[in-house]
Write a protein that holds these residues in place. Structure first.
Motif, PDB file in Angstrom:
ATOM      1  N   ILE A   1      46.896 -83.396 -20.097  1.00 58.15           N
ATOM      2  CA  ILE A   1      46.536 -82.424 -21.138  1.00 58.15           C
ATOM      3  C   ILE A   1      47.483 -82.488 -22.334  1.00 58.15           C
ATOM      4  O   ILE A   1      47.077 -82.244 -23.471  1.00 58.15           O
ATOM      5  CB  ILE A   1      46.464 -81.011 -20.512  1.00 58.15           C
ATOM      6  CG1 ILE A   1      45.251 -81.003 -19.588  1.00 58.15           C
ATOM      7  CG2 ILE A   1      46.395 -79.935 -21.591  1.00 58.15           C
ATOM      8  CD1 ILE A   1      44.626 -79.708 -19.316  1.00 58.15           C
ATOM      9  N   ALA A   2      48.711 -82.883 -22.081  1.00 57.66           N
ATOM     10  CA  ALA A   2      49.681 -82.967 -23.189  1.00 57.66           C
ATOM     11  C   ALA A   2      49.231 -83.965 -24.266  1.00 57.66           C
ATOM     12  O   ALA A   2      49.707 -83.902 -25.399  1.00 57.66           O
ATOM     13  CB  ALA A   2      51.054 -83.348 -22.647  1.00 57.66           C
ATOM     14  N   THR A   3      48.274 -84.849 -23.943  1.00 55.67           N
ATOM     15  CA  THR A   3      47.818 -85.820 -24.950  1.00 55.67           C
ATOM     16  C   THR A   3      46.709 -85.258 -25.839  1.00 55.67           C
ATOM     17  O   THR A   3      46.192 -85.974 -26.698  1.00 55.67           O
ATOM     18  CB  THR A   3      47.263 -87.105 -24.282  1.00 55.67           C
ATOM     19  OG1 THR A   3      46.084 -86.751 -23.536  1.00 55.67           O
ATOM     20  CG2 THR A   3      48.291 -87.752 -23.362  1.00 55.67           C
ATOM     21  N   ASP A   4      46.289 -84.006 -25.594  1.00 60.35           N
ATOM     22  CA  ASP A   4      45.162 -83.445 -26.351  1.00 60.35           C
ATOM     23  C   ASP A   4      45.594 -82.197 -27.117  1.00 60.35           C
ATOM     24  O   ASP A   4      45.617 -81.101 -26.573  1.00 60.35           O
ATOM     25  CB  ASP A   4      44.017 -83.101 -25.396  1.00 60.35           C
ATOM     26  CG  ASP A   4      42.827 -82.496 -26.124  1.00 60.35           C
ATOM     27  OD1 ASP A   4      42.866 -82.379 -27.375  1.00 60.35           O
ATOM     28  OD2 ASP A   4      41.858 -82.114 -25.439  1.00 60.35           O
ATOM     29  N   PRO A   5      45.949 -82.363 -28.404  1.00 61.13           N
ATOM     30  CA  PRO A   5      46.449 -81.203 -29.166  1.00 61.13           C
ATOM     31  C   PRO A   5      45.406 -80.101 -29.338  1.00 61.13           C
ATOM     32  O   PRO A   5      45.765 -78.951 -29.584  1.00 61.13           O
ATOM     33  CB  PRO A   5      46.844 -81.803 -30.525  1.00 61.13           C
ATOM     34  CG  PRO A   5      46.146 -83.124 -30.600  1.00 61.13           C
ATOM     35  CD  PRO A   5      45.926 -83.607 -29.190  1.00 61.13           C
ATOM     36  N   ASP A   6      44.115 -80.435 -29.191  1.00 59.68           N
ATOM     37  CA  ASP A   6      43.066 -79.421 -29.381  1.00 59.68           C
ATOM     38  C   ASP A   6      42.722 -78.677 -28.093  1.00 59.68           C
ATOM     39  O   ASP A   6      41.853 -77.813 -28.099  1.00 59.68           O
ATOM     40  CB  ASP A   6      41.779 -80.073 -29.893  1.00 59.68           C
ATOM     41  CG  ASP A   6      41.909 -80.488 -31.346  1.00 59.68           C
ATOM     42  OD1 ASP A   6      42.768 -79.900 -32.036  1.00 59.68           O
ATOM     43  OD2 ASP A   6      41.172 -81.391 -31.768  1.00 59.68           O
TER      44      ASP A   6
ATOM     45  N   ASP B   1      46.121 -70.204 -25.758  1.00 61.84           N
ATOM     46  CA  ASP B   1      47.250 -70.840 -26.411  1.00 61.84           C
ATOM     47  C   ASP B   1      47.549 -72.076 -25.574  1.00 61.84           C
ATOM     48  O   ASP B   1      47.026 -72.239 -24.474  1.00 61.84           O
ATOM     49  CB  ASP B   1      48.447 -69.892 -26.542  1.00 61.84           C
ATOM     50  CG  ASP B   1      48.964 -69.461 -25.199  1.00 61.84           C
ATOM     51  OD1 ASP B   1      48.971 -70.292 -24.273  1.00 61.84           O
ATOM     52  OD2 ASP B   1      49.345 -68.293 -25.069  1.00 61.84           O
ATOM     53  N   HIS B   2      48.337 -72.963 -26.061  1.00 60.21           N
ATOM     54  CA  HIS B   2      48.414 -74.264 -25.414  1.00 60.21           C
ATOM     55  C   HIS B   2      48.920 -74.162 -23.967  1.00 60.21           C
ATOM     56  O   HIS B   2      48.550 -74.951 -23.118  1.00 60.21           O
ATOM     57  CB  HIS B   2      49.277 -75.224 -26.230  1.00 60.21           C
ATOM     58  CG  HIS B   2      48.970 -76.655 -25.908  1.00 60.21           C
ATOM     59  ND1 HIS B   2      47.741 -77.201 -26.159  1.00 60.21           N
ATOM     60  CD2 HIS B   2      49.711 -77.619 -25.302  1.00 60.21           C
ATOM     61  CE1 HIS B   2      47.746 -78.463 -25.743  1.00 60.21           C
ATOM     62  NE2 HIS B   2      48.925 -78.728 -25.217  1.00 60.21           N
ATOM     63  N   GLU B   3      49.718 -73.153 -23.682  1.00 57.44           N
ATOM     64  CA  GLU B   3      50.265 -73.014 -22.327  1.00 57.44           C
ATOM     65  C   GLU B   3      49.374 -72.124 -21.475  1.00 57.44           C
ATOM     66  O   GLU B   3      49.498 -72.097 -20.266  1.00 57.44           O
ATOM     67  CB  GLU B   3      51.667 -72.355 -22.381  1.00 57.44           C
ATOM     68  CG  GLU B   3      52.680 -73.144 -23.204  1.00 57.44           C
ATOM     69  CD  GLU B   3      52.858 -74.566 -22.675  1.00 57.44           C
ATOM     70  OE1 GLU B   3      52.929 -74.726 -21.435  1.00 57.44           O
ATOM     71  OE2 GLU B   3      52.887 -75.495 -23.496  1.00 57.44           O
ATOM     72  N   GLY B   4      48.497 -71.381 -22.125  1.00 57.76           N
ATOM     73  CA  GLY B   4      47.828 -70.258 -21.454  1.00 57.76           C
ATOM     74  C   GLY B   4      46.769 -70.661 -20.450  1.00 57.76           C
ATOM     75  O   GLY B   4      46.214 -71.739 -20.489  1.00 57.76           O
ATOM     76  N   ILE B   5      46.501 -69.746 -19.554  1.00 61.64           N
ATOM     77  CA  ILE B   5      45.382 -69.886 -18.625  1.00 61.64           C
ATOM     78  C   ILE B   5      44.640 -68.569 -18.677  1.00 61.64           C
ATOM     79  O   ILE B   5      45.252 -67.509 -18.669  1.00 61.64           O
ATOM     80  CB  ILE B   5      45.888 -70.182 -17.195  1.00 61.64           C
ATOM     81  CG1 ILE B   5      46.434 -71.616 -17.164  1.00 61.64           C
ATOM     82  CG2 ILE B   5      44.780 -69.969 -16.175  1.00 61.64           C
ATOM     83  CD1 ILE B   5      46.558 -72.213 -15.796  1.00 61.64           C
TER      84      ILE B   5
END
Ligand code: AMP
Ligand code: ZN
Length: 448
Positions: free
Chosen positions: A124-129, A137-141
């Motif tokens: 997932i770290a390779t997908d900024p979107d 948010d990028h960390e959120g679940i």
């Protein structure tokens, strides 16, 4: 349009069918109101932990086990008047598995995937979107979201499996990324693009539980593999809840199927009515009382149509013609407005009321009656409840095989001079709406 279909480890419940009916309304609106050609795909998820475990518990092959629930889905969908779609791919069809493997290989080639313990994961770290659809948010679940039931050796807790090394005894396929089976998310991405062509597809749909992580992951995979946007529009149908407010879910065991509802003597047309009468973006609380109300509503429509059938006066009345045209337009406007089904039903019942009033006033001639019936039929090309009700009324109240079996039993009873049993069978059938007529040529049945 691609819609996420049933995971075929059990018979679909009426919650699942709320989604499928809502998407049928979307399909019919696109076709009959907006005039589009629709090519729609509904898949069957026929390999995952649940289908594998359930087929093992039943001592059957995965294919044989899932076949049964695919057949049941088709029966229930037909009973609810859901239009057949253009293709129903199964995840385990070879051409689909090959498309999944190709997508996994493309993700590896583009640096979006890694291997661990024989499985392949999306990084997932390779997908900024990542997280845009579900507004994470990028960390959120997202709280309460449906998380993969599979557990794996991942580098990052958010990463998800693309291709899973099979445990001993589990089904496995080897088409180029090693022996294993597809992850749930890759199934849909690969089948959607294989069957609908170049991305972006127009519409991707499913229930709200799929927004995260399933659809978020589908986007990450598809866009990672192709470099193009995946879907232009996302449509998510809110859940059907049970009376107490519990979510209907197979894993919770608190489910009701279409056949359960029919077994209680309710009609599929009434169930379809209930499922479509709440706007698809609102939760729908299912009650038996709502089915009774749907029966009444349908009866009002059918009574109005029956009255129109009885009109014989020659001629036509311009006011009635205009009334029919206005109803057709108002109905279309409601459906164009984000599938406003409550509003669309409101249009139908206003027409019912006005038609009764006009009939009472003697303002409807035979030419008008035809045009007014045409307005109801126009609305029903989308709603699909009048056609379903008519088909139900034409069909014998008991399946024909059962009638024939009972006639044979009665003949056997008479043969052994057991007239009490023979009469009981005839009376039973009579009570259920089927009359028997004996003649020299044998016994015939007809509807009472
Ligand atoms: P599943 O068999 O769980 O993969 O679900 C098949 C389809 O039904 C998916 O589009 C789900 O989002 C949808 N669905 C599942 N449960 C419900 C529910 N209670 N109400 C409405 N749709 C649902
Ligand atoms: Zn899906």
């Amino acid at each position: 349009m691609y819609a996420c279909g049933l995971t075929v480890y059990a018979r679909g419940h009426i919650g699942n069918f709320r989604t499928f009916v809502a998407l049928d309304l979307l399909r019919r609106t696109l076709r009959h109101v907006a005039g589009f050609d629709v090519r729609q795909i509904v898949n069957f998820t026929d390999v995952d932990d649940k289908t594998i475990n359930a087929s093992r518990a039943a001592g059957e092959s995965l294919r044989a086990y899932t076949d049964r629930y695919i057949t049941a889905f088709r029966e229930d969908a037909a009973a609810l008047g859901i239009e057949p779609v253009e293709a129903y791919p199964r995840a385990t069809d070879e051409e689909n598995l090959r498309a999944m493997v190709e997508m996994v290989a493309a993700l590896e080639a583009r640096g979006h995937a890694y291997r661990s313990d024989g499985s392949v994961y999306f990084r997932i770290a390779t997908d900024p979107d990542y997280g845009r659809l579900a507004r994470l948010d990028h960390e959120g679940i997202m709280p309460g979201a449906r998380i993969d039931s599979d557990q794996y050796a991942k580098h990052d807790a958010r990463d998800f499996v693309l291709w899973k090394a099979s445990a001993p005894g589990e089904p496995a396929w080897d088409f180029g990324v090693g022996p294993g089976r597809p992850g749930w998310h890759i199934e849909c991405s690969a089948m959607a693009l294989r069957l609908l062509g170049e991305p972006p597809i127009d519409i991707h749909a499913g229930g709200v539980d799929l927004i995260f992580p399933h659809h978020e992951n589908e986007i990450a995979q598809s866009e990672g593999a192709t470099g193009a946007p995946f879907a232009r529009f996302w449509v998510h149908v809110e859940h059907l809840l049970l009376d107490k407010g519990d979510k209907m879910s197979k894993s919770e065991g608190n489910i009701l199927t279409v056949s359960d509802v029919l077994a209680r003597g309710r009609r599929a047309s009434a169930l379809r009515y209930v499922l479509l009468s709440t706007h698809y973006r609102k939760q729908l609380r299912f009650t038996w009382d709502s089915l009774a109300q749907a029966e009444e509503a349908l009866t009002r429509i059918m009574d109005c149509l029956a009255r129109l059938d009885g009109v014989t006066a020659a001629g036509s009345n311009p006011a009635m013609q205009a009334r029919a045209a206005a109803a057709r337009e108002a109905f279309a406007a409601m459906m164009r407005s984000d599938l406003n089904t409550p509003g669309a039903l409101g249009v139908v019942f206003e027409l019912v009321r006005d038609v009764h009033a006009a009939l009472d006033a003697g303002e409807v001639a035979a030419g008008d009656a035809a045009v007014l019936r045409g307005a109801f039929d126009h609305c029903d090309r989308v709603l699909g409840v009048i056609a379903l009700r008519r088909a139900e009324e034409e069909a014998p109240p008991i399946p024909v095989d059962e009638i024939e079996r009972l006639i044979a039993e009665r003949r056997a009873a008479r043969g052994r001079r057991d007239f009490a049993t023979a009469d009981r069978i005839r009376d039973d059938l009579q009570g259920r709406g089927i009359a028997l007529e004996d003649s020299a040529a044998g016994t015939r049945w007809k509807r009472v």
